[in-house]
Design an enzyme around this catalytic site. Structure first.
Site, PDB file in Angstrom:
ATOM      1  N   SER A  54       0.806  -1.225   0.000  1.00 18.66           N
ATOM      2  CA  SER A  54       0.000   0.000   0.000  1.00 18.66           C
ATOM      3  C   SER A  54       0.835   1.269   0.000  1.00 18.66           C
ATOM      4  O   SER A  54       0.377   2.307  -0.471  1.00 18.66           O
ATOM      5  CB  SER A  54      -0.936   0.006   1.214  1.00 18.66           C
ATOM      6  OG  SER A  54      -0.197  -0.137   2.418  1.00 18.66           O
ATOM      7  N   HIS A 282      -0.511   6.558   5.728  1.00 17.98           N
ATOM      8  CA  HIS A 282      -0.133   6.232   4.353  1.00 17.98           C
ATOM      9  C   HIS A 282       0.107   7.527   3.581  1.00 17.98           C
ATOM     10  O   HIS A 282      -0.363   8.592   3.986  1.00 17.98           O
ATOM     11  CB  HIS A 282      -1.231   5.414   3.659  1.00 17.98           C
ATOM     12  CG  HIS A 282      -1.220   3.961   4.012  1.00 17.98           C
ATOM     13  ND1 HIS A 282      -1.697   3.494   5.219  1.00 17.98           N
ATOM     14  CD2 HIS A 282      -0.769   2.873   3.338  1.00 17.98           C
ATOM     15  CE1 HIS A 282      -1.563   2.183   5.270  1.00 17.98           C
ATOM     16  NE2 HIS A 282      -0.986   1.781   4.133  1.00 17.98           N
TER      17      HIS A 282
END
Length: 303
Positions: A54, A282
């Site tokens: 990710s 993220h």
């Protein structure tokens, strides 16, 4: 009948000298032309394959694209932006959220169905590979979220003690156990793509020194532990890349000051409650743009 005109001796000698000079000039010109290499052809455009989890895929960063929607892959992640920057003729972006090293070789199960093993994207004509993998093998994202502490001590508990029971740091143990798998992975990439330049990509700064509690609810001791753990993990990635003959791209150093503690518009990594479209802890779109610049500089400079 035409008369033959005889030139005087001096005139004949001058004419012969001029003829010889003309021949010498023509011979020299021919020699130069024969020794001059033809103009170099433009470098062939890259066939670029992006592998990873990710951190490379860009979950929730607009625009999320298919066909593997379960991978939460963005068309503004650094592989896509890098491919455009280097003028790649082909991009095969198979990065997938949740991926582990095993998913390089086996089908990965996502919420929206299975996706093919990532190494299947490689071929004999692949010329460039980036791979950002390993964080999910040791559970680093879960580790960061586990250290969130809405109530500081003495009410809340520090998390770092839990991972050092018995005097052994379990994250360093897990990190070291990953070393041979990463070396083998680079070798397997090279076997499938023998023409490719291979770059292992490190992970960004997810916690600054001493943290920024309560803006990001991770207490100072835990923030420093997370930071040290990620530094050790990136060092491991760099060492294994070097031992396998691959390049290493450092994202941790340039992302310092752009961690989740930074203000919106400055940070490249979103905190637990994102202010920009991105998964917690993220990269956001700004982070992906900057990571693309770093990756582009690395892969073009290493040609």
């Amino acid at each position: 009948m035409a008369r033959t005109v005889s030139l005087p001796r001096t005139a004949r000698s001058t004419a012969r000298r001029r003829a010889r000079r003309t021949l010498s000039v023509l011979a020299a010109a021919w020699l130069v032309l024969s020794l001059t290499p033809p103009p170099a052809h433009a470098a062939l455009a890259e066939v670029y394959v992006a592998l990873g989890d990710s951190a490379a895929a860009g979950p929730l960063v607009p625009n999320q694209i298919g066909p593997d929607y379960g991978c939460l892959r963005s068309d503004r992640n650094y592989p896509h932006l890098t491919a455009r920057a280097i003028g790649a003729s082909t991009l095969r972006d198979v990065t997938c959220s949740g991926a582990k090293t095993t998913d390089m070789y086996e089908s990965q199960d996502t919420e929206l169905g299975d996706v093919a093993p990532q190494l299947d994207a490689l071929s004999q004509n692949t010329t460039l590979v980036t791979v950002q993998i390993g964080a999910n093998d040791v559970g680093l994202t879960d580790f960061i979220e586990d250290c969130l502490n809405l109530l500081p001590p003495p009410i809340g508990d520090a998390c770092n003690d839990d991972y050092n029971a018995g005097g052994q740091d379990q994250w360093r143990v897990a990190t070291d156990a990953l070393r041979p798998r990463l070396t083998a992975l680079v070798s397997d990439i090279r076997a499938r793509a023998p023409q490719a330049r291979i770059f292992v990509v490190g992970y960004a700064t997810y916690a600054r020194q001493n943290g920024c509690y309560p803006r990001v609810p991770i207490i100072r001791a835990d923030a420093n532990y997370i930071r040290a753990t990620l530094m050790y993990f990136n060092q491991m990635l760099a060492e294994q890349a070097a031992s396998a003959g691959a390049g290493f791209i450092d994202l941790q150093t340039p992302s310092a000051g752009h961690d989740p503690c930074a203000s919106p518009g400055v940070r490249w990594i979103e905190p637990y409650v994102p202010a920009a479209p991105a998964a917690p802890f993220h990269p956001n779109a700004l982070g992906m743009r900057n990571f693309a610049t770093i990756v582009t500089t690395a892969v073009t400079g290493a040609r």
